[in-house]
Design a protein around this motif. Structure first.
Motif, mmCIF file in Angstrom:
data_model
loop_
_atom_site.group_PDB
_atom_site.id
_atom_site.type_symbol
_atom_site.label_atom_id
_atom_site.label_comp_id
_atom_site.label_asym_id
_atom_site.label_seq_id
_atom_site.Cartn_x
_atom_site.Cartn_y
_atom_site.Cartn_z
ATOM 1 N N MET A 20 0.825 -1.207 0.000
ATOM 2 C CA MET A 20 0.000 0.000 0.000
ATOM 3 C C MET A 20 0.858 1.255 0.000
ATOM 4 S SD MET A 20 -2.734 1.578 2.639
ATOM 5 C CE MET A 20 -1.687 3.018 2.897
ATOM 6 N N ASN A 21 1.901 1.244 0.826
ATOM 7 C CA ASN A 21 2.758 2.423 0.935
ATOM 8 C C ASN A 21 3.562 2.666 -0.337
ATOM 9 O OD1 ASN A 21 1.792 2.825 3.495
ATOM 10 N ND2 ASN A 21 3.482 1.792 4.509
ATOM 11 N N LEU A 22 4.026 1.605 -0.964
ATOM 12 C CA LEU A 22 4.702 1.762 -2.255
ATOM 13 C C LEU A 22 3.717 2.260 -3.315
ATOM 14 C CD1 LEU A 22 7.038 -1.379 -2.284
ATOM 15 C CD2 LEU A 22 7.764 1.025 -2.267
ATOM 16 N N GLY A 23 2.452 1.875 -3.172
ATOM 17 C CA GLY A 23 1.416 2.392 -4.068
ATOM 18 C C GLY A 23 1.244 3.895 -3.923
ATOM 19 N N LEU A 24 1.312 4.390 -2.690
ATOM 20 C CA LEU A 24 1.237 5.839 -2.464
ATOM 21 C C LEU A 24 2.426 6.555 -3.100
ATOM 22 C CD1 LEU A 24 0.039 6.198 1.258
ATOM 23 C CD2 LEU A 24 -1.222 6.794 -0.810
ATOM 24 N N ILE A 25 3.608 5.945 -2.987
ATOM 25 C CA ILE A 25 4.805 6.536 -3.602
ATOM 26 C C ILE A 25 4.628 6.609 -5.118
ATOM 27 C CG2 ILE A 25 7.260 6.199 -4.062
ATOM 28 C CD1 ILE A 25 6.789 7.163 -1.257
ATOM 29 N N ALA A 26 4.138 5.521 -5.716
ATOM 30 C CA ALA A 26 3.920 5.509 -7.172
ATOM 31 C C ALA A 26 2.908 6.580 -7.572
ATOM 32 C CB ALA A 26 3.440 4.127 -7.614
ATOM 33 N N LEU A 27 1.877 6.736 -6.764
ATOM 34 C CA LEU A 27 0.859 7.740 -7.043
ATOM 35 C C LEU A 27 1.454 9.146 -6.968
ATOM 36 C CD1 LEU A 27 -2.109 7.643 -7.772
ATOM 37 C CD2 LEU A 27 -2.663 7.843 -5.340
ATOM 38 N N ALA A 28 2.325 9.369 -5.980
ATOM 39 C CA ALA A 28 2.990 10.675 -5.846
ATOM 40 C C ALA A 28 3.871 10.971 -7.057
ATOM 41 C CB ALA A 28 3.808 10.711 -4.558
ATOM 42 N N LYS A 29 4.393 9.921 -7.687
ATOM 43 C CA LYS A 29 5.220 10.082 -8.885
ATOM 44 C C LYS A 29 4.381 10.235 -10.152
ATOM 45 C CE LYS A 29 9.329 7.452 -7.449
ATOM 46 N NZ LYS A 29 10.145 6.259 -7.764
ATOM 47 N N GLY A 30 3.072 10.058 -10.017
ATOM 48 C CA GLY A 30 2.204 10.154 -11.185
ATOM 49 C C GLY A 30 2.058 8.856 -11.946
ATOM 50 N N ASP A 31 2.575 7.754 -11.389
ATOM 51 C CA ASP A 31 2.504 6.451 -12.056
ATOM 52 C C ASP A 31 1.248 5.715 -11.577
ATOM 53 O OD1 ASP A 31 2.863 3.984 -13.190
ATOM 54 O OD2 ASP A 31 4.926 3.713 -12.511
ATOM 55 N N LYS A 32 0.123 6.052 -12.196
ATOM 56 C CA LYS A 32 -1.158 5.512 -11.743
ATOM 57 C C LYS A 32 -1.277 4.001 -11.985
ATOM 58 C CE LYS A 32 -3.100 8.951 -14.000
ATOM 59 N NZ LYS A 32 -4.059 9.868 -14.634
ATOM 60 N N GLY A 33 -0.663 3.508 -13.060
ATOM 61 C CA GLY A 33 -0.731 2.075 -13.354
ATOM 62 C C GLY A 33 -0.050 1.246 -12.281
ATOM 63 N N THR A 34 1.167 1.645 -11.909
ATOM 64 C CA THR A 34 1.896 0.928 -10.856
ATOM 65 C C THR A 34 1.171 1.064 -9.524
ATOM 66 O OG1 THR A 34 4.013 1.242 -11.964
ATOM 67 C CG2 THR A 34 4.088 0.779 -9.615
ATOM 68 N N ALA A 35 0.653 2.255 -9.252
ATOM 69 C CA ALA A 35 -0.076 2.472 -7.999
ATOM 70 C C ALA A 35 -1.275 1.540 -7.915
ATOM 71 C CB ALA A 35 -0.532 3.924 -7.906
ATOM 72 N N GLU A 36 -2.021 1.413 -8.994
ATOM 73 C CA GLU A 36 -3.198 0.542 -8.996
ATOM 74 C C GLU A 36 -2.803 -0.912 -8.769
ATOM 75 O OE1 GLU A 36 -7.277 -0.014 -11.589
ATOM 76 O OE2 GLU A 36 -5.485 0.737 -12.594
ATOM 77 N N SER A 37 -1.708 -1.339 -9.403
ATOM 78 C CA SER A 37 -1.235 -2.715 -9.236
ATOM 79 C C SER A 37 -0.823 -2.988 -7.788
ATOM 80 C CB SER A 37 -0.051 -2.971 -10.174
ATOM 81 O OG SER A 37 0.495 -4.246 -9.952
ATOM 82 N N LEU A 38 -0.085 -2.071 -7.185
ATOM 83 C CA LEU A 38 0.383 -2.260 -5.807
ATOM 84 C C LEU A 38 -0.771 -2.220 -4.815
ATOM 85 C CD1 LEU A 38 3.602 -0.097 -6.037
ATOM 86 C CD2 LEU A 38 3.558 -2.522 -5.442
ATOM 87 N N LEU A 39 -1.703 -1.309 -5.007
ATOM 88 C CA LEU A 39 -2.844 -1.235 -4.092
ATOM 89 C C LEU A 39 -3.721 -2.473 -4.218
ATOM 90 C CD1 LEU A 39 -3.846 2.545 -4.356
ATOM 91 C CD2 LEU A 39 -2.511 1.405 -2.588
ATOM 92 N N GLY A 40 -3.694 -3.098 -5.391
ATOM 93 C CA GLY A 40 -4.416 -4.359 -5.569
ATOM 94 C C GLY A 40 -3.824 -5.498 -4.758
ATOM 95 N N LYS A 41 -2.575 -5.329 -4.307
ATOM 96 C CA LYS A 41 -1.912 -6.356 -3.488
ATOM 97 C C LYS A 41 -1.910 -5.980 -2.007
ATOM 98 C CE LYS A 41 1.355 -7.254 -7.273
ATOM 99 N NZ LYS A 41 2.771 -7.158 -7.690
ATOM 100 N N ALA A 42 -2.701 -4.966 -1.645
ATOM 101 C CA ALA A 42 -2.648 -4.429 -0.275
ATOM 102 C C ALA A 42 -3.888 -4.767 0.528
ATOM 103 C CB ALA A 42 -2.452 -2.918 -0.327
ATOM 104 N N SER A 43 -4.618 -5.795 0.099
ATOM 105 C CA SER A 43 -5.832 -6.179 0.822
ATOM 106 C C SER A 43 -5.506 -6.475 2.284
ATOM 107 C CB SER A 43 -6.460 -7.410 0.170
ATOM 108 O OG SER A 43 -7.583 -7.845 0.887
ATOM 109 N N GLY A 44 -6.295 -5.903 3.173
ATOM 110 C CA GLY A 44 -6.079 -6.117 4.604
ATOM 111 C C GLY A 44 -5.434 -4.942 5.297
ATOM 112 N N ALA A 45 -4.804 -4.050 4.546
ATOM 113 C CA ALA A 45 -4.209 -2.859 5.158
ATOM 114 C C ALA A 45 -5.333 -1.957 5.664
ATOM 115 C CB ALA A 45 -3.341 -2.108 4.151
ATOM 116 N N ALA A 46 -5.227 -1.533 6.914
ATOM 117 C CA ALA A 46 -6.311 -0.766 7.538
ATOM 118 C C ALA A 46 -6.594 0.531 6.793
ATOM 119 C CB ALA A 46 -5.962 -0.479 9.000
ATOM 120 N N GLU A 47 -5.578 1.124 6.183
ATOM 121 C CA GLU A 47 -5.714 2.434 5.546
ATOM 122 C C GLU A 47 -5.971 2.330 4.045
ATOM 123 O OE1 GLU A 47 -3.141 1.247 7.147
ATOM 124 O OE2 GLU A 47 -2.862 2.383 9.005
ATOM 125 N N LEU A 48 -6.267 1.129 3.550
ATOM 126 C CA LEU A 48 -6.346 0.909 2.103
ATOM 127 C C LEU A 48 -7.424 1.758 1.437
ATOM 128 C CD1 LEU A 48 -5.491 -0.534 -0.458
ATOM 129 C CD2 LEU A 48 -6.989 -2.445 0.167
#
Length: 566
Positions: free
Chosen positions: A427-455
């Motif tokens: 999830m946190n790496l997804g936020l970093i990707a989003l901050a970089k403007g890489d929405k595709g990578t962010a979406e992929s990483l957040l898809g692997k973050a099931s269970g994170a309280a802040e997801l």
């Protein structure tokens, strides 16, 4: 005679030359509308639908006209998809426009957003030919500027909540220790061989140790007596009750001799069908499935017993191997292990962290709100327990919240190298990707973050970046952050946006700037001026941004507004 022929011929040539002029005419901006009327950045794009019209007697019957939308700003421009139109006598496959009636058309453009577009102009440029001759049609300006409010995500994303690698610290840990006393068929007396068994000796030893330990406390001792399900309900009830009584009496005497004060709870089960079913299901007895089917079909205990006895091929095996294991009293010591107090953990974290295990050390960081202290504790955790990802992740969270995304990314990647499947790390790496403007990578990483309280909050940020504002609002739910308010403004839920901004825990310059935008959209001039003043006091670069922000276009002549921009 020659003079009489010359004048008509000259007029014919003049008319012919006029019809072949290299200028077809000008088009007024009145012939064009855009949707939206003021362009707006959505998901990193600037989409626009253009409705245009060629007026009557404008497009030469032999003309081909290319129309290209061009968004222009100081020092640059972006071109959209060209549309092509043809006159009535052109034999091609473009949209045909009547010379006499004119014609309407619709075209779409979608520009990649850049910040300079905030102060820009949308033109339609024309390239026309009549036959092989070029014809001039001047460009027409059809819209001014781009509302870039959605791009504030790049500023509000810093207030997102990264996921924490949670500790598993428990101050009170419940433990249990069991031993069995076995009985002969249809007997309830306690045999010395059972009372002197290794399991009973171990139980008494553990009871004594728990009673003496300063960090352990006995909850209770349970006596559960059973009879096997053969022999009838009446007989087994008396038998199980006697086994309970004898076992409880023995245990009371043992506690009294050892001077241990512990609660003793006793109960009995006349026919242990549940234990019988469990043992059969784990066994390899013949016709196991048939026996289990009988148990599921019949609930009456006497009928169950009759049906099982009818399976003569297996009953002897049950009598020899299964039923004897059910003639027992089970003794259970329930006790609690009591951990260190918060004060003890905090003191040790500061003075002697090696005295703490990993869970205690991670927990210690939650006992302070001081980021420097948390950083020191997590750093100690990485040194003492380098093979656990959570401390690295939590150091990355602190760096992210401090605005150091480079350091945060490095720490998150260290955590991922230890445990790439950790939901909080992805999830946190997804936020970093989003901050970089890489929405595709962010979406992929957040898809692997099931269970994170802040997801859900992170998904809300992703949906804003993708231009899916309603989904973003639902994902944020009642989260009170700048990004949540941004999503609500973009989806035009202004009442909820105001509530969110009012409840942001640590408001910053962009909290105020969003409140100013909200004031502009709801025609609240005092909110615009007061909020913008507060925003600029916290970050004076926002004065320059406000000067070109189309959200405030109606205030450009307001003296109070202009005073803030100086």
């Amino acid at each position: 005679m020659i003079k009489k022929l010359y004048l008509p011929l000259l007029l014919t040539v003049v008319v012919a030359l006029s019809s072949c002029s290299n200028k077809m005419g000008e088009l007024s901006s009145d012939y064009f509308t855009t949707n939206p009327q003021v362009l707006e950045a959505v998901g990193g794009k600037v989409p626009v639908t253009i409705n245009g019209k060629f007026p009557e007697k404008f497009l030469n019957k032999k003309a081909i006209v290319e129309v290209t939308p061009v968004l222009k700003w100081k020092g640059g421009e972006a071109k959209g998809q060209t549309a092509v139109f043809q006159g009535e006598k052109v034999e091609n496959n473009y949209q045909t426009i009547s010379y006499k009636m004119g014609g309407n058309y619709t075209m779409k453009a979608n520009f990649d957003y850049v910040p300079e577009m905030a102060k820009s102009e949308l033109y339609l440029e024309f390239k026309a030919k009549v036959g092989n001759k070029s014809v001039s049609i001047p460009a027409v300006k059809i819209a001014d500027g781009v509302i870039s409010t959605s791009e504030l995500l790049g500023n509000t994303l810093g207030s997102a909540t990264p996921a924490t690698g949670q500790d598993a610290f428990q101050r009170i840990i419940k433990e249990a220790h069991q031993a069995n006393i076995m009985f002969l068929i249809q007997q309830a007396n306690l045999r010395s061989s059972e009372l002197n068994s290794a399991s009973i000796k171990e139980l008494k030893k553990v009871i004594a140790e728990v009673n003496e330990a300063p960090n352990k406390k006995i909850d209770n001792i349970e006596v559960s007596a059973y009879a096997s399900p053969d022999g009838g309900v009446s007989l087994n009830s008396k038998l199980a009750e006697s086994r309970e009584g004898n076992t409880a009496k023995y245990m009371k005497n043992e506690l009294k001799k050892s001077k241990i004060d512990a609660a003793l709870d006793a109960k009995y089960t006349a026919q242990d069908w549940e234990g019988f079913q469990e043992l059969v299901s784990k066994s390899n007895v013949q016709d196991k499935e048939l026996i289990l089917r009988v148990l599921s079909m019949y609930k009456d205990p006497e009928q169950r017993e009759r049906e099982i006895k009818n399976i003569s091929s297996v009953y002897k095996t049950l009598a020899d191997e299964i039923l004897p294991q059910l003639r027992r009293s089970r003794l259970t010591l329930n006790y609690n292990i009591i951990g260190k107090s918060d004060a003890e953990i905090s003191n040790l974290a500061a003075s002697n962290p090696k005295e703490l295990n990993l869970e205690e050390l991670l927990y210690a960081a939650t006992l302070t709100k001081d980021a420097a202290q948390q950083n020191a504790i997590y750093t100690k955790a990485t040194q003492q327990f380098p093979n656990d990802h959570r401390a690295y992740n939590n150091l990355g969270k602190l760096a992210y919240q401090a605005g150091d995304l480079v350091k945060a990314e490095s720490l998150f990647k260290k955590a991922a190298n230890i445990n790439s499947a950790a939901s909080e790390v992805n999830m946190n790496l997804g936020l970093i990707a989003l901050a970089k403007g890489d929405k595709g990578t962010a979406e992929s990483l957040l898809g692997k973050a099931s269970g994170a309280a802040e997801l859900n909050e992170s998904l809300g940020n992703l949906y804003v970046a993708q231009g899916q504002y309603d989904k973003a609002v639902n994902a944020f739910s009642n989260t009170n952050t700048n990004s949540a308010a941004l999503a609500q403004i973009l989806s035009k839920d202004y009442n909820k946006a105001k509530t969110t901004l009012t409840n942001v825990a640590t408001p910053d310059a962009y909290t105020d700037y969003l409140m100013a935008i909200l004031g502009a959209r709801t025609n609240n001039t005092s909110m615009v001026i007061s909020s913008l003043k507060s925003a600029i006091l916290k970050d004076n670069s926002l004065a320059k941004k406000a000067a070109t922000d189309l959200e405030f276009i109606k205030y450009i002549a307001n003296s109070d507004f202009l005073g803030l921009l100086k």
